[in-house]
Write an enzyme that holds these catalytic residues in place. Structure first.
Site, PDB file in Angstrom:
ATOM      1  N   ASN A  37      -7.735  12.151 -19.109  1.00 59.29           N
ATOM      2  CA  ASN A  37      -6.509  11.365 -19.280  1.00 59.29           C
ATOM      3  C   ASN A  37      -5.322  11.938 -18.506  1.00 59.29           C
ATOM      4  OD1 ASN A  37      -8.153   9.933 -20.921  1.00 59.29           O
ATOM      5  ND2 ASN A  37      -7.143  10.475 -22.840  1.00 59.29           N
ATOM      6  N   THR A  55      24.276 -22.961   5.056  1.00 67.34           N
ATOM      7  CA  THR A  55      24.236 -22.882   3.599  1.00 67.34           C
ATOM      8  C   THR A  55      23.606 -24.206   3.184  1.00 67.34           C
ATOM      9  OG1 THR A  55      26.398 -23.888   3.254  1.00 67.34           O
ATOM     10  CG2 THR A  55      26.362 -21.487   3.467  1.00 67.34           C
ATOM     11  N   HIS A  56      22.807 -24.198   2.136  1.00 66.54           N
ATOM     12  CA  HIS A  56      22.045 -25.387   1.697  1.00 66.54           C
ATOM     13  C   HIS A  56      21.145 -25.920   2.817  1.00 66.54           C
ATOM     14  CE1 HIS A  56      25.009 -25.715  -1.649  1.00 66.54           C
ATOM     15  NE2 HIS A  56      25.847 -25.336  -0.699  1.00 66.54           N
ATOM     16  N   SER A  84      -5.190 -23.362  17.602  1.00 61.13           N
ATOM     17  CA  SER A  84      -5.895 -24.300  16.739  1.00 61.13           C
ATOM     18  C   SER A  84      -7.254 -24.589  17.381  1.00 61.13           C
ATOM     19  CB  SER A  84      -5.084 -25.587  16.638  1.00 61.13           C
ATOM     20  OG  SER A  84      -5.917 -26.657  16.278  1.00 61.13           O
ATOM     21  N   LYS A  91      -1.384 -26.046  20.374  1.00 62.48           N
ATOM     22  CA  LYS A  91      -0.727 -25.305  19.292  1.00 62.48           C
ATOM     23  C   LYS A  91      -0.735 -23.793  19.436  1.00 62.48           C
ATOM     24  CE  LYS A  91      -0.355 -26.781  15.247  1.00 62.48           C
ATOM     25  NZ  LYS A  91      -0.807 -26.801  13.866  1.00 62.48           N
ATOM     26  N   GLU A  97       3.345 -16.471   8.443  1.00 69.10           N
ATOM     27  CA  GLU A  97       2.858 -17.336   7.357  1.00 69.10           C
ATOM     28  C   GLU A  97       2.106 -16.512   6.309  1.00 69.10           C
ATOM     29  OE1 GLU A  97       1.265 -21.438   8.746  1.00 69.10           O
ATOM     30  OE2 GLU A  97       1.120 -20.114  10.481  1.00 69.10           O
ATOM     31  N   GLN A 113      -7.220   1.706 -17.348  1.00 68.82           N
ATOM     32  CA  GLN A 113      -8.025   1.761 -16.122  1.00 68.82           C
ATOM     33  C   GLN A 113      -7.722   0.562 -15.225  1.00 68.82           C
ATOM     34  OE1 GLN A 113     -12.085   3.377 -16.290  1.00 68.82           O
ATOM     35  NE2 GLN A 113     -12.747   1.362 -15.611  1.00 68.82           N
TER      36      GLN A 113
HETATM   37  N1  ARG Z   1     -11.411   6.026 -15.296  1.00 69.38           N
HETATM   38  C1  ARG Z   1     -10.441   6.298 -16.288  1.00 69.38           C
HETATM   39  C2  ARG Z   1      -9.152   5.538 -15.989  1.00 69.38           C
HETATM   40  O1  ARG Z   1      -9.007   5.165 -14.909  1.00 69.38           O
HETATM   41  C3  ARG Z   1     -10.118   7.755 -16.342  1.00 69.38           C
HETATM   42  C4  ARG Z   1      -9.631   8.208 -17.659  1.00 69.38           C
HETATM   43  C5  ARG Z   1     -10.730   8.044 -18.631  1.00 69.38           C
HETATM   44  N2  ARG Z   1     -10.425   8.575 -19.885  1.00 69.38           N
HETATM   45  C6  ARG Z   1     -11.163   8.291 -20.969  1.00 69.38           C
HETATM   46  N3  ARG Z   1     -10.821   8.852 -22.060  1.00 69.38           N
HETATM   47  N4  ARG Z   1     -12.150   7.449 -20.933  1.00 69.38           N
HETATM   48  O2  ARG Z   1      -8.305   5.302 -16.788  1.00 69.38           O
END
Ligand code: ARG
Length: 458
Positions: free
Chosen positions: A110, A155-156, A277, A283, A290, A322
């Site tokens: 984490n 403008t506009h 084109s 063209k 675009e 994730q």
């Molecule tokens: N692949 C996970 C993500 O992108 C990484 C962290 C995962 N953590 C866990 N406790 N499963 O968030």
């Protein structure tokens, strides 16, 4: 192949689940950052006495071997290992043996993924800041060549007053300057280290979070471990700045498309930026502007996607998070492509000065000036506005522009008119009369360009 977290499980993961929950197909983009974060972590663990010097050296060299394999494209990513963190950890253990299993001491995926993304976005943000400057430079160049190029200002989408083409272009310079300064400001919030926050609550090992932050070049450390692992504001902010930037690009693109139409013929984009084109041989389509216009849509979508993912998420990490990655990566790719195209497209576009000039000779965009003239002769502005309105109507009915009317005709509307109006009504005089700060006169635009140059740092 057993899972790195397999101990608690008695059954294999369903194959579809494995496929569905894995992030390796896209988070492999963070391989370098992931290894970098691990190197900093392992150095710190050594310094804090959690790992021995020998272990640190082994893990470091193993990580570098793994990184080289990734860079050489000889690394085999596996869905079974779910994400970049576990792919690298597995490869490390294969490389140096069980000691590789010590790398994950005192951290969690984490804080690891959060660290990767902070590092990644910090780099990309700096890269975009320098690319924006290149676009600004190309605008400055075109502007310098077009200070006295006159075109109708709108403008506009109705002709309003003649302006300098450089002035029009410089408006985009300042939009980009604000985008750049937003990116710069966001670095304060990107450059913060979540590493060492653990899964959510910190760690029992005696680690030094400031040290890893220092090695990784972060400006600060998250003071709250829950916030460290669950904050995605820095990505939202990036997406929001990117959306505003793309909105600016879409406005410029729209003008380039309009200006290169047969009806306007104000500019011609270089052949290398257009396509033909398959059926109509005459063209030359402005595909690049675009597409730039259209790509704003996906960037906006990515912002809304992540806002929606994060809404109502309880603390701290949730797998939902994730889903923060693909939209961000897509935005990075879009911005990169956009910025790299913009500078050469602007620089190589041919400005058809004569066509712009012809336009301002065939309109009533000098009407405000003749109203101002009457005011200077003693009339009130309202009175003058009324009189000029009538003159314009007379002109339209008689197919004459303001410069074509005779003095006799003018005198019928007001005795205050004198010969000097003819000089004053020329488009160039009209433009140069707007000499207030930030106005369109050649002098002001020249000053503006000089001032703009002071914002270019690289
Ligand atoms: N692949 C996970 C993500 O992108 C990484 C962290 C995962 N953590 C866990 N406790 N499963 O968030």
């Amino acid at each position: 192949m057993s899972k790195l977290w397999g101990g608690r499980f008695t059954k294999q993961t369903n194959e579809l689940v494995e496929e569905f929950t894995a992030s390796i197909s896209f988070d492999k983009e963070f391989a370098e950052e992931d290894v970098e974060g691990s190197l900093a972590h392992v150095i710190m663990l050594g310094e804090c006495g959690v790992l021995t010097e020998e272990e640190v050296t082994q893990i470091q060299s193993g990580l570098i071997t793994v990184l080289n394999k990734i860079k050489n494209d000889t690394f085999e990513f596996s869905v079974t290992d779910e994400d970049i963190h576990m792919n690298i950890e597995r490869a490390l253990i294969e490389e140096i043996g069980p000691v590789g299993g010590k790398l994950h001491t005192g951290r969690s995926r984490n804080d690891q993924i959060a660290t990767d993304m902070h590092l990644y976005l910090e780099r990309k943000t700096k890269h975009f800041i320098s690319l924006i400057e290149q676009v600004q430079r190309s605008i400055l160049k075109q502007a310098a060549d077009n200070v006295d190029t006159i075109l109708p200002g709108y403008t506009h989408l109705q002709r309003a007053q003649p302006i300098s083409f450089a002035h029009h272009l410089m408006a985009y310079f300042w939009m980009l300057e604000r985008d750049k300064s937003r990116f710069e400001d966001s670095l304060k919030r990107i450059s913060i280290s979540p590493l060492g926050a653990g899964a959510l609550a910190g760690t029992t090992f005696s680690i030094d979070r400031s040290r890893t932050a220092e090695i990784l070049g972060f400006m600060d450390v998250y003071p709250n471990s829950l916030d460290a692992v669950s904050d995605r504001d820095f990505i939202l902010e990036f997406l929001s700045i990117a959306s505003t930037f793309m909105m600016h690009v879409s406005r410029l693109s729209e003008e380039l498309v309009i200006w290169s139409s047969q009806e306007f013929q104000y500019i011609e984009l270089d052949d290398s930026f257009c396509t033909g084109s398959s059926i109509m041989p005459q063209k030359k389509n402005p595909d690049v502007p675009e597409l730039l216009r259209a790509k704003t849509g996906r960037v906006n979508g990515n912002l809304f996607g992540l806002l929606t993912v994060l809404k109502s998420l309880p603390l701290a990490y949730n797998k939902d998070m994730q889903e923060d990655k693909e939209g961000m990566l897509d935005t990075v790719k879009t911005l990169d492509g956009t910025l790299k195209l913009l500078a050469p497209m602007i620089e190589t576009m041919v400005v058809k000065k004569e066509n712009m000039k012809k336009s301002v000779q065939h309109d009533y965009s000098n009407a405000t000036d003749i109203a101002d003239y009457l005011v200077n002769q003693g009339s009130t502005f309202r009175e003058a506005h009324e009189i000029i309105g009538k003159i314009v109507l007379y002109g339209i009915e008689n197919q004459k522009y303001l410069l074509d009317l005779t003095m006799e005709e003018y005198k019928q509307f007001s005795p205050l008119f004198e010969e000097d109006i003819y000089e004053l009504l020329k488009p160039q005089s009209v433009m140069n009369a707007r000499n207030s700060y930030g106005g369109t006169s050649e002098q002001q635009v020249q000053n503006q360009i000089e001032y703009g140059k002071t914002f270019i740092r690289t």
